[in-house]
Every structure is written in structure tokens, then in C-alpha cells.
Design an enzyme around this catalytic site. Structure first.
Site: not given
Length: 192
Positions: A64-66
Site C-alpha cells: 500500500a501507499d498513502t
């Protein structure tokens, strides 16, 4: 399952639901040439997951990436305390978006989920004293937008529209829904 991330927050969210996983962070350049911001974040999450999956073709791999975005400007992890202060001043009294993208891959089974969630967060007006106090805690230095909604940074949050866990770093409810669409029931998640 393999979690291609060192994020303590993502690990906590997944463990709380019952996932068993090993952590194998993707050591890649986290950049993308995509123009659209959402496509860029999705591309980075995919690259992280694929980098680990290509060496673990039989495993389920999740990455994931935020990012935090305000008025078209992306606020990643601050490089130092000064940049953290700049980020927090920009967020003070304003709405911003938190975008979390995630990829779930199993190469052998030809499975690919590449999704995202957008939530909106409104900060109270912050005074200099609050910002200095928070920066001294060192919490802002490893978080997108220089704050963590699950930590001391929660005192700055006036309102949210969207998924709290996505803001924290992983939209677990949407991910479980994706798994259900693949006929992976919640009772089976500890086995994937």
C-alpha cells in the site's frame, strides 16, 4: 501472505482482523511517471507488491501507499522537523485529502486487486505551541502529511469524511470486500 511494507500501522490493522503474514518490504524507488495523482499512488502500490510477488509467485502479496494532498500539493513524509512544521501549518484549519492505494497480487493464481480509497480530513486551527509540541514527539517524521490520526495527531482532527483506517494507512473494510469478491471469506483470511 506477505506484507510488502514496514508500516507498523498497516501491520496493526491486519493483525487485529486476524491475518497471518510475514513482512518483506519492497526496496524500490517509490516514484511513478503517471500524471493523474490517483493513478500515480496506485502505480506505486502495484510496483511495491509486484517487486515482492515476482520472487514469491505462489504467495499472496499486499502493498500500500498513502499520501496527503492539499490544494493539489502532495505532502509525503517530511524530510526533517522544519518540513514537518511547514506541512502542519498548511493543514491547520483546512480540509485535505488522504489517499491510500493498495495492491494485492498472487502471480500463480493470476490475482490482482489494485484499488484506492479517498478520505477527507479537517484540522482545527493549530497554534505554534501545539505544532512545536507535536514535532518534539518525533511522531510526524515518518508519516505522510506529518501526522498520524491514530497517535497524538488525533487532537488536531476536527472532522473526517471517509474511512478512518484508510487515513491510518489501510482501508481494511474495502480490502475484505475485495477478498469476498474473490470468494475468500473472512473465516479464511488467516490462511491466505
Amino acid at each position: 501472505m506477505i506484507l510488502a511494507s514496514n508500516s507498523a500501522r498497516r501491520q496493526e490493522i491486519l493483525k487485529d482482523i486476524g491475518f497471518n503474514f510475514k513482512v518483506l518490504p519492497a526496496d524500490i524507488d517509490e516514484s511513478s511517471d503517471r500524471e493523474d495523482l490517483i493513478e500515480k499512488i496506485k502505480d506505486i502500490a502495484y510496483k511495491k507488491a509486484y517487486h515482492v510477488a515476482k520472487f514469491n509467485r505462489n504467495e499472496y502479496v499486499l502493498a500500500a501507499d498513502t499520501i496527503v494532498e492539499i490544494n493539489g500539493e502532495v505532502l509525503g513524509k517530511p524530510k526533517d522537523e522544519n518540513e514537518a512544521k511547514i506541512f502542519l501549518k498548511k493543514l491547520s484549519g483546512n480540509w485535505h485529502r488522504v489517499i491510500t492505494a493498495y495492491s494485492f497480487i498472487n502471480i500463480e493464481r493470476n490475482i490482482l486487486i489494485n484499488e484506492y480509497e479517498i478520505s477527507e480530513v479537517k484540522f482545527y486551527d493549530l497554534c505554534e505551541e501545539q505544532i512545536e509540541w507535536y514535532i518534539k514527539s518525533k511522531e510526524p517524521l515518518d508519516k505522510a502529511g506529518a501526522y498520524g490520526i491514530q497517535d497524538k495527531g488525533r487532537i488536531f482532527v476536527e472532522k473526517i469524511n471517509g474511512d478512518f483506517f484508510s487515513i491510518m494507512g489501510f482501508p481494511i473494510a474495502k480490502f475484505i470486500k475485495n477478498l469476498k469478491e474473490l470468494d475468500i471469506d473472512i473465516e479464511k483470511i488467516s490462511k491466505i
